[in-house]
Design a protein around this motif. Structure first.
Motif, PDB file in Angstrom:
ATOM      1  N   GLY A  88       0.899  -1.407  -0.117  1.00 54.30           N
ATOM      2  CA  GLY A  88      -0.122   0.098   0.164  1.00 54.30           C
ATOM      3  C   GLY A  88       0.766   1.201   0.130  1.00 54.30           C
ATOM      4  O   GLY A  88       1.694   1.550  -0.835  1.00 54.30           O
ATOM      5  N   GLY A  89       0.621   1.958   0.999  1.00 55.86           N
ATOM      6  CA  GLY A  89       1.285   3.277   1.191  1.00 55.86           C
ATOM      7  C   GLY A  89       0.388   4.475   1.129  1.00 55.86           C
ATOM      8  O   GLY A  89      -0.684   4.386   0.532  1.00 55.86           O
ATOM      9  N   LYS A  90       0.804   5.659   1.791  1.00 47.69           N
ATOM     10  CA  LYS A  90      -0.198   6.541   1.780  1.00 47.69           C
ATOM     11  C   LYS A  90       0.078   7.506   0.400  1.00 47.69           C
ATOM     12  O   LYS A  90       1.025   7.897   0.190  1.00 47.69           O
ATOM     13  N   PRO A  91      -1.049   7.806  -0.183  1.00 45.03           N
ATOM     14  CA  PRO A  91      -1.157   8.410  -1.406  1.00 45.03           C
ATOM     15  C   PRO A  91      -0.822   9.960  -1.416  1.00 45.03           C
ATOM     16  O   PRO A  91      -1.370  10.372  -0.163  1.00 45.03           O
ATOM     17  N   ARG A  94      -0.949   7.667  -7.818  1.00 46.66           N
ATOM     18  CA  ARG A  94      -1.394   7.161  -9.208  1.00 46.66           C
ATOM     19  C   ARG A  94      -2.305   5.787  -9.238  1.00 46.66           C
ATOM     20  O   ARG A  94      -3.126   5.502  -9.887  1.00 46.66           O
ATOM     21  N   LEU A  95      -1.996   4.952  -8.141  1.00 49.26           N
ATOM     22  CA  LEU A  95      -2.774   3.751  -7.970  1.00 49.26           C
ATOM     23  C   LEU A  95      -4.388   4.240  -7.641  1.00 49.26           C
ATOM     24  O   LEU A  95      -5.314   3.850  -7.858  1.00 49.26           O
ATOM     25  N   LEU A  96      -4.249   5.192  -6.782  1.00 47.09           N
ATOM     26  CA  LEU A  96      -5.740   5.877  -6.223  1.00 47.09           C
ATOM     27  C   LEU A  96      -6.523   6.567  -7.488  1.00 47.09           C
ATOM     28  O   LEU A  96      -7.583   6.354  -8.094  1.00 47.09           O
ATOM     29  N   LEU A  97      -5.563   7.238  -8.319  1.00 48.04           N
ATOM     30  CA  LEU A  97      -6.358   7.783  -9.584  1.00 48.04           C
ATOM     31  C   LEU A  97      -6.775   6.690 -10.563  1.00 48.04           C
ATOM     32  O   LEU A  97      -7.674   6.899 -11.025  1.00 48.04           O
ATOM     33  N   LYS A 124       9.215   4.735  -8.278  1.00 51.82           N
ATOM     34  CA  LYS A 124       9.891   4.446  -6.830  1.00 51.82           C
ATOM     35  C   LYS A 124       9.415   5.460  -5.808  1.00 51.82           C
ATOM     36  O   LYS A 124       9.503   4.830  -4.711  1.00 51.82           O
ATOM     37  N   ASN A 125       8.711   6.493  -6.013  1.00 49.06           N
ATOM     38  CA  ASN A 125       8.464   7.331  -4.872  1.00 49.06           C
ATOM     39  C   ASN A 125       7.090   6.706  -4.483  1.00 49.06           C
ATOM     40  O   ASN A 125       6.011   6.429  -5.034  1.00 49.06           O
ATOM     41  N   TYR A 154      -1.837   5.596 -19.032  1.00 51.43           N
ATOM     42  CA  TYR A 154      -1.445   4.506 -18.924  1.00 51.43           C
ATOM     43  C   TYR A 154      -0.004   4.179 -19.830  1.00 51.43           C
ATOM     44  O   TYR A 154       0.864   3.473 -19.395  1.00 51.43           O
ATOM     45  N   GLU A 155      -0.059   4.729 -21.152  1.00 52.89           N
ATOM     46  CA  GLU A 155       1.214   4.588 -21.924  1.00 52.89           C
ATOM     47  C   GLU A 155       2.210   5.299 -21.613  1.00 52.89           C
ATOM     48  O   GLU A 155       3.251   5.177 -22.243  1.00 52.89           O
ATOM     49  N   THR A 156       2.011   6.575 -20.825  1.00 55.87           N
ATOM     50  CA  THR A 156       2.923   7.608 -20.842  1.00 55.87           C
ATOM     51  C   THR A 156       3.389   7.756 -19.281  1.00 55.87           C
ATOM     52  O   THR A 156       4.587   8.293 -19.117  1.00 55.87           O
ATOM     53  N   THR A 157       2.476   7.191 -18.230  1.00 54.92           N
ATOM     54  CA  THR A 157       2.971   7.424 -16.848  1.00 54.92           C
ATOM     55  C   THR A 157       3.308   6.106 -16.032  1.00 54.92           C
ATOM     56  O   THR A 157       2.437   5.240 -16.179  1.00 54.92           O
ATOM     57  N   PRO A 158       4.480   5.856 -15.809  1.00 56.49           N
ATOM     58  CA  PRO A 158       4.693   4.472 -14.830  1.00 56.49           C
ATOM     59  C   PRO A 158       3.970   4.699 -13.594  1.00 56.49           C
ATOM     60  O   PRO A 158       3.770   5.774 -12.778  1.00 56.49           O
ATOM     61  N   VAL A 159       3.215   3.687 -13.287  1.00 53.91           N
ATOM     62  CA  VAL A 159       2.464   3.488 -11.856  1.00 53.91           C
ATOM     63  C   VAL A 159       3.204   2.341 -10.800  1.00 53.91           C
ATOM     64  O   VAL A 159       3.616   2.665  -9.947  1.00 53.91           O
ATOM     65  N   LEU A 160       3.091   1.293 -11.392  1.00 54.41           N
ATOM     66  CA  LEU A 160       3.786   0.071 -10.331  1.00 54.41           C
ATOM     67  C   LEU A 160       5.389   0.373 -10.437  1.00 54.41           C
ATOM     68  O   LEU A 160       5.682  -0.294  -9.591  1.00 54.41           O
ATOM     69  N   LYS A 161       6.004   0.906 -11.439  1.00 53.88           N
ATOM     70  CA  LYS A 161       7.418   0.920 -11.392  1.00 53.88           C
ATOM     71  C   LYS A 161       7.897   2.257 -10.727  1.00 53.88           C
ATOM     72  O   LYS A 161       9.117   2.600 -10.685  1.00 53.88           O
TER      73      LYS A 161
END
Length: 392
Positions: free
Chosen positions: A295-298, A366-369, A358-359, A349-356
């Motif tokens: 998880g993590g706090k967005p 981004r996961l919340l979005l 590092k912050n 999806y195609e321009t912005t890393p989510v799972l990768k």
């Protein structure tokens, strides 16, 4: 008729459609059939036992078939009330309108003059004493007001019935029915790929179940190509959602005054302005959530890329689009909105890393979005009566 009873019993709806076509074909060379048809209808209204028995069978089989289609399409009704429900009210209704001076006799028929509403006279009883659709709609309207006490009534019927409903609403005004909002929600013709009307009388009609079957068959090939590893049962279920979604979206994406063309290739294009494109986008976003670990706090303050901000701005337009649909009885603004939201989501999806990313705070934001956009697409599809499969 030379049709065998076994054939009629086996496929009653298809057989009735054949008889309908045959009658209108023979009518072209034998105009006397028109009067014979009117005579049989008059006998039905007067209670002829044989006509009544046939009609009851027609009605029973028709409702049975319709319920199968409704179930497949995710449609249900709490009440079934046909025109026959008001059969006994026709004569008293016409007599009541004559007595009140709302209606008058004209050349053996009974009409309601609508000059003050700038409309032609409304025929409510033929010279042979038979009722019309308008007569039954007046009785229907009166019954609904008494039974359900509605604040609003919508008649979702084709453009070609504009005059009919203008006359009905004008008569409702003359009769002083309780003030309620009456609206004719119009829609255009359903056209084939050759842009010609699907006319039952001319033999060009396609049965609804054939259209649905073709949509699901084509959708199955799309799903198999896109995700060949899906189990067979899952593939069938997804193909049903995608096929029916393609049909519904193709109709609902048009302004309801416009004609609707059945272009199968465009309807099922997973990268076009289609139902499958929205479903594909939803499945794509859901796949991100499934792959997310931990998880993590967005920290939403870190969402500063143009792709992120554009998606957020579009997301907040959703309530306004829903309000506009309610006020205008339109669905095409909602379909356009969902398509634009999906397009922005795919660009993100195609321009912005989510799972990768590092912050941790930015990744969680981004996961919340992704989650809120996926939910919005799913909710919008649900409002259009379209399913949102998790995988395609």
């Amino acid at each position: 008729s030379d049709l065998k009873e076994s054939e009629v019993r086996k496929e009653p709806i298809e057989t009735l459609a054949k008889l309908y076509l045959r009658f209108h074909k023979e009518l072209e060379t034998d105009p006397r059939l028109e009067e014979e048809g009117r005579a049989e209808f008059r006998k039905l209204e007067e209670g002829d036992k044989e006509n009544r028995r046939l009609w009851e069978w027609f009605r029973r089989e028709s409702i049975k078939e319709l319920k199968k289609l409704y179930k497949l399409l995710g449609v249900w009704f709490t009440t079934y009330i046909g025109e026959s429900f008001f059969e006994k009210e026709m004569k008293p209704l016409v007599s009541d309108l004559l007595r009140k001076g709302v209606a008058k006799e004209s050349e053996g028929s009974v009409i309601v003059s609508l000059e003050e509403e700038n409309l032609p006279p409304a025929l409510i009883q033929k010279s042979d004493g038979a009722s019309l659709y308008l007569t039954r709609d007046i009785a229907n309207l009166r019954y609904r007001i008494s039974k359900f006490k509605p604040a609003k009534m919508l008649y979702v019927v084709g453009n070609e019935q504009t005059l009919h409903f203008a006359q009905l609403f004008a008569i409702a005004k003359i009769l002083g029915f309780p003030k309620l909002h009456l609206a004719h929600v119009k829609y255009g013709l359903l056209l084939g790929e050759d842009a010609r009307k699907l006319s039952t009388r001319k033999g060009g009609a396609v049965l609804a179940k054939e259209v649905i079957g073709k949509a699901m068959k084509l959708a199955k090939s799309v799903v198999a190509k896109k995700n060949p590893g899906l189990p067979r049962k899952t593939k069938d279920r997804v193909a049903e959602d995608v096929g029916i979604g393609a049909l519904k979206y193709n109709i609902l994406r048009e302004n309801h005054h416009s004609d609707i063309v059945f272009d199968w290739a465009k309807m099922l294009d997973i990268f076009g302005e289609t139902g499958p494109y929205l479903q594909y986008t939803y499945a794509r976003l859901r796949s991100i959530r499934r792959k997310a670990r931990g998880g993590g706090k967005p920290d939403v303050s870190l969402l500063a890329k143009e792709e992120e901000l554009a998606l957020i701005r579009k997301f907040f337009e959703f309530p306004e689009e829903l309000k506009r649909s309610e006020e205008t009885y339109l669905t095409n603004n909602l379909t356009i909105y969902l398509y634009e939201l999906a397009s922005l989501a795919n660009k993100f999806y195609e321009t912005t890393p989510v799972l990768k990313e590092k912050n941790a705070g930015l990744r969680a934001a981004r996961l919340l979005l992704v989650e809120v956009v996926a939910r919005t697409i799913k909710q919008g599809l649900a409002l259009l009566g379209i399913g949102a499969p998790e995988r395609i």
